[in-house]
Design a protein around this motif. Structure first.
Motif, mmCIF file in Angstrom:
data_model
loop_
_atom_site.group_PDB
_atom_site.id
_atom_site.type_symbol
_atom_site.label_atom_id
_atom_site.label_comp_id
_atom_site.label_asym_id
_atom_site.label_seq_id
_atom_site.Cartn_x
_atom_site.Cartn_y
_atom_site.Cartn_z
ATOM 1 N N MET A 1 0.111 0.319 0.718
ATOM 2 C CA MET A 1 0.091 0.324 2.172
ATOM 3 C C MET A 1 -1.197 1.006 2.662
ATOM 4 S SD MET A 1 3.021 2.007 4.597
ATOM 5 C CE MET A 1 2.695 3.645 3.943
ATOM 6 N N GLU A 2 -1.806 0.408 3.667
ATOM 7 C CA GLU A 2 -3.043 0.956 4.228
ATOM 8 C C GLU A 2 -2.915 1.017 5.743
ATOM 9 O OE1 GLU A 2 -7.048 -1.219 4.358
ATOM 10 O OE2 GLU A 2 -7.231 0.036 2.555
ATOM 11 N N GLU A 3 -3.119 2.231 6.303
ATOM 12 C CA GLU A 3 -3.010 2.382 7.746
ATOM 13 C C GLU A 3 -4.191 1.702 8.447
ATOM 14 O OE1 GLU A 3 -2.382 6.374 9.019
ATOM 15 O OE2 GLU A 3 -0.889 6.798 7.451
ATOM 16 N N ILE A 4 -3.897 1.088 9.588
ATOM 17 C CA ILE A 4 -4.923 0.382 10.355
ATOM 18 C C ILE A 4 -5.497 1.340 11.397
ATOM 19 C CG2 ILE A 4 -5.386 -1.566 11.886
ATOM 20 C CD1 ILE A 4 -3.046 -3.021 10.571
ATOM 21 N N PRO A 5 -6.783 1.659 11.290
ATOM 22 C CA PRO A 5 -7.391 2.593 12.252
ATOM 23 C C PRO A 5 -7.284 2.061 13.688
ATOM 24 C CG PRO A 5 -8.848 2.204 10.373
ATOM 25 C CD PRO A 5 -7.739 1.202 10.275
ATOM 26 N N GLY A 6 -7.013 2.976 14.613
ATOM 27 C CA GLY A 6 -6.963 2.614 16.018
ATOM 28 C C GLY A 6 -5.685 1.948 16.453
ATOM 29 N N SER A 7 -4.687 1.899 15.571
ATOM 30 C CA SER A 7 -3.435 1.212 15.920
ATOM 31 C C SER A 7 -2.329 2.182 16.311
ATOM 32 C CB SER A 7 -2.967 0.361 14.732
ATOM 33 O OG SER A 7 -2.665 1.184 13.618
ATOM 34 N N GLU A 8 -2.694 3.468 16.504
ATOM 35 C CA GLU A 8 -1.678 4.462 16.840
ATOM 36 C C GLU A 8 -1.004 4.116 18.171
ATOM 37 O OE1 GLU A 8 -4.720 5.159 15.996
ATOM 38 O OE2 GLU A 8 -4.543 6.170 14.054
#
Length: 933
Positions: free
Chosen positions: A823-830
């Protein structure tokens, strides 16, 4: 898998000429050719390892066969294959081409030929032989006699009734094959396949043994085998009973009467006459181009069993037909004593309305041409009319004013879907079971309308609508040769699904119930809450939507309760053995019922105030009515099982004391240790485990004195973290409570609409589904509740210690170099989701530890109770485990299967033998030693 090549109904479009079915084949012919090449190569490889050079050398080599020590399907391990691979260790395993000498002189027919030789030589005109004993080793009886007659008289044969042979017993294959003209054979008994094959003018009479019991019914009994009258050219055959499959195939001139036939009757028939006084099988008259068949139809569904491509179905109203039938039935009665024929003749000609005339289209056309071209036909017609009038005068059975008007021609309705409201027997006659999977669509939904059901706590299912069309849905079952619905990919219980589907179609509900209960203790539970892996493995799902197996199962058991067929199953004898079961969930209840049936004294301990485990408090009442659960537990009590509630083993009663006081202790405590989410803010108020939320509300509904206000969703913004059945139940429950909004978080990707390439049939289809709670949320709030690829990072505080929201981020799933997902978090998707109630539906980590630690039970790598591979006994003597506490969180149907098999092992260990069934309802056979020394 289907094994339907001969029926022209191949569902994947390979072995069929049906243009609609051929469209189902998405590949190319080369693909099938390549498959067989690969298959041949694999066989060559196996033969090379065995040291075999030619395929023919494998014939008879039973010494090369051995049962698999670890079969893929556990049901196979219960089969005794000894007889199939029987091999004499003293015999030469190599096949031989030497033929043993045949004892011609010892044959029954050789003795008969010697007795009738004076007739063949012309020394006497007629001869009747007294009763001779025939056995099934007497094959082709009559063929050699016919050979000698043909040598002397050519195909003309002897004059009629020159030789009459009477036999008693069971005739072998090809009885009276090629029987020549002038020979009559009467058999009292039964015969094997190919009776009358190539019949060439002789007469065959077969009737039951006079020693048959009084209740023996010929019209219900098969007394001759398959492929009778194959290729017959002339002669007569009278069978007082049913015949097997492929009766009168390629008949070109013989006349036959029987009381029922199997599948493919009169196939490719070109001449002659066949009268059938009973039910027929499927595909009747396929390719029939000549001759006539008269079939008695008494709600046996004859019309839909016919292959209508080359024939018409007419009423029997013509005087000539009535006259002919009367004469033939009179002869049949005289020679066989048929009760069916006697009953028909006593009601003649009124009963002719029950006959259907099978008339080949080409034959009809040829006869019409004869009428036009031949003036003698009119004279012949007039003579028949005179005969009919004389017959009518002689037999004052019925006056002219009672003459039967011919039935109006009924159009072929196979291509239409009948109204399911009609009488079930009529409906069965109209439905096409053979091609039902192509003609009828799967019911769209089994639920009540969302707008209505979400306003109450009643069960969500629309039972009235489901039952209304249940036979239509059962007609969609293809009766596969290899039914994957009951394989290791389908039903864990091994339910004999095609069998009870067909019984429902036949309107035989009592037998369908018996078949269902052989493998499933609680169909009323699985028929409501099981996700139906059987439907995912259904062969039909390769090309169409699967059969509604779950609906049919639920309807069978509910109908059984309605009819009063479900009664306490109290054992006749008791063994005196005492068994304690901890936990009253589906696994514990199944084990309890099975062990009670085996005669043991069973006591079930439940820490809650009511029996049922998650069935009572884990599954919401709108999915599984608690009245249904209580009905079953009351039945179990009546069978002799003792239930002790409000008792937690390890707290109220020491676990070791329970072991000491009983012969066996079975742990069926489930997997109740919930998975948590260790992120900041987890200690805030308003965050609850899903099962605690569901149980509290269920107890409140059932009248318990509990404080449910803190967990009540009315007016709250609810977020459910986690999917699956539990998450969906939280959505449905919160909606009915009156939640202001509902959102569901799922960390995985949104499933595809159809199977992905890495999810082939018959695996469980990982596809996007809209379950009852999702649909209701869409209807009420106007949007899909689920959000995919979302990771919860922090629970937000409202300043007073209560949850006010969740800070999240979107994630993307990728594969590393080894193929593993990460799993990789998507930057700016908070994103922050506001809420004041959070329900954690993240699954379970295993059983609670206190009981395991007290008994010193070993655990496996997943923190479940460790047992021997494929068994249920733990490391502690006389302590067993079954269900989710042994295998991990799973389905109710798996829990029932675990309970059944644990009970089987316990009974075997206690008694040294067991009559309890294994997977698929199979009772293991005892292996026997055939050779010794």
């Amino acid at each position: 898998m289907m094994r339907k090549c001969h029926l022209n109904t191949c569902p994947v479009g390979v072995a069929t000429q049906d243009p609609e079915l051929r469209k189902k084949f998405e590949g190319k012919p080369e693909h099938i050719i390549n498959y067989f090449f690969l298959l041949a190569e694999e066989i060559r490889s196996i033969m090379a390892r065995l040291g075999i050079r030619r395929f023919q050398d494998l014939v008879g080599r039973a010494d090369l066969l051995a049962p698999s020590s670890k079969p893929v399907n556990p049901k196979a391990a219960l089969l005794d294959l000894t007889a199939m691979i029987l091999s004499d260790p003293n015999a030469d395993p190599r096949p031989t081409k030497e033929q043993p000498p045949f004892p011609y002189g010892e044959r029954l027919e050789s003795k008969v030929i010697e007795l009738v030789q004076p007739v063949i030589d012309g020394k006497i005109k007629q001869l009747e032989l007294e009763w001779q004993k025939i056995r099934n080793v007497d094959r082709t009886f009559g063929a050699t006699l016919s050979y000698y007659i043909s040598l002397a008289y050519n195909e003309k044969g002897l004059p009629s009734n020159s030789i009459h042979i009477r036999l008693r017993g069971s005739a072998g294959q090809s009885f009276c094959a090629f029987l020549a003209h002038g020979v009559t054979v009467t058999l009292e008994g039964d015969a094997n396949d190919y009776v009358g094959k190539g019949l060439s003018g002789g007469e065959i009479i077969i009737r039951p043994s006079p020693q048959a019991p009084p209740e023996f019914r010929t019209e219900k009994s098969v007394i001759v085998g398959n492929v009778c009258l194959y290729g017959a050219t002339s002669g007569r055959m009278f069978v007082c009973g049913q015949t097997g499959e492929r009766f009168a195939v390629r008949n070109s001139g013989s006349t036959a009467v029987c009381e029922g036939v199997g599948d493919h009757g009169c196939e490719y028939m070109t001449g002659g006459t066949v009268v059938i006084l009973g039910a027929t099988g499927r595909n009747f008259a396929a390719g029939m181009s000549g001759g006539i068949a008269y079939v008695l139809e008494r709600n046996w569904g004859f019309r839909q069993k016919c292959n209508m491509e080359t024939i018409d179905l007419d009423p029997v109203s013509d005087k000539n037909d009535i006259l002919f039938l009367h004469g033939l039935l009179s002869e049949f009665l005289e020679k066989t004593g048929s009760a069916t024929a006697a009953e028909l003749l006593s009601n003649w000609p009124a009963c002719t309305r029950e006959f259907i005339k099978v008339f080949p289209k080409e034959y009809r056309k040829a006869l019409e041409d004869i009428k036009v071209k031949s003036p003698k036909f009119l004279q012949y017609q007039a003579s028949l009319d005179n005969d009919y009038k004389e017959e009518e005068n002689e037999r004052t059975i019925v006056t002219r004013q009672h003459s039967v008007d011919p039935d109006p021609r009924v159009d072929d309705i196979e291509d239409t879907l009948p109204d399911p409201n009609m009488n079930s027997k009529i409906l069965r006659r109209l439905l096409d079971k053979k091609k039902g999977f192509t003609r009828y669509r799967r019911i769209k939904t089994s639920y009540r309308k969302a707008e209505k059901r979400m306003t109450d706590w009643n069960e969500i299912y629309d039972y009235k609508e489901v039952r209304r069309g249940i036979q239509v849905q059962a007609a969609r079952c293809m009766d596969c040769g290899v039914p994957f619905c009951q394989s290791q990919y389908g039903c864990p219980l091994g339910n004999v699904i095609p069998k009870w589907n067909d019984l429902v179609f036949q309107d035989n509900w009592r037998e369908a119930l018996e078949q269902l209960l052989q493998t499933n203790n609680f169909p009323e539970f699985t028929g409501r809450v099981c996700p139906a892996p059987c439907e995912g493995a259904c062969v039909l799902s390769i090309i169409e939507k699967s059969v509604t197996i779950k609906n049919i199962e639920c309807t069978i058991i509910d109908y059984g309760f309605e009819q009063g067929w479900i009664k306490p199953d109290i054992p006749d004898n008791r063994t005196g053995k005492k068994i304690a079961i901890i936990g009253s969930g589906p696994s514990g209840l199944a084990a309890a019922q099975q062990l009670n049936r085996a005669g043991h004294w069973v006591t079930v301990y439940e820490r809650n105030d009511r029996v049922g485990g998650l069935l009572m408090y884990g599954v919401p009442t709108m999915k599984l009515s608690k009245e249904v659960v209580q009905r079953r537990t009351d039945l179990l009590k009546a069978e002799g099982i003792t239930f002790i509630n409000n008792t937690e083993i390890g707290k109220d009663i020491p676990a070791r004391q329970l072991v000491d006081e009983n012969d066996v202790v079975l742990l069926a405590v489930g997997s109740t240790w919930p998975r948590d989410i260790p992120i900041p803010g987890r200690n805030l108020n308003g965050i609850y485990f899903a099962m605690a939320f569901l149980e509290t509300w269920q107890k409140k509904q059932m009248g318990n004195n509990v404080d449910e206000l803190a967990m009540h969703a009315k007016g709250k913004h609810v977020i459910v973290i986690g999917g699956g059945d539990t998450g969906g139940d939280c959505i449905g429950t919160s909606l009915r409570m009156g939640a202001a909004s509902i959102v569901s978080f799922e960390i995985l990707d949104k499933p595809t609409e159809k199977r992905a390439n890495n999810n082939p049939w018959p695996q469980w289809p990982r596809v996007f589904r809209v379950e009852y709670g999702h649909e209701e949320t869409i209807v009420k709030y106007g949007q899909e509740p689920r959000t995919f690829n979302i990771l919860s990072k922090e629970f937000l505080n409202d300043g007073n210690g209560n949850v006010a929201g969740i800070r999240t981020t979107q994630v993307d799933w990728k594969r590393d170099a080894t193929g593993r997902w990460f799993m990789e978090e998507i930057p700016g998707s908070e994103k922050v989701f506001e809420c004041d109630m959070v329900l954690l539906a993240l699954g379970f980590l295993g059983p609670e530890k206190a009981l395991l630690e007290e008994l010193a039970l070993e655990e496996d790598m997943r923190a479940n109770i460790q047992t021997e591979s494929g068994k249920y006994n733990t490391n502690i003597s006389r302590v067993y485990a079954a269900g989710d506490c042994r295998r991990g969180q799973s389905l109710i149907v798996n829990a029932i299967a675990e309970g059944r098999q644990a009970a089987k092992q316990i009974d075997l260990d206690l008694m040294g033998r067991t009559s309890l069934a294994g997977p698929g309802g199979i009772v293991a056979a005892k292996h026997r030693q055939v050779y010794s020394g």
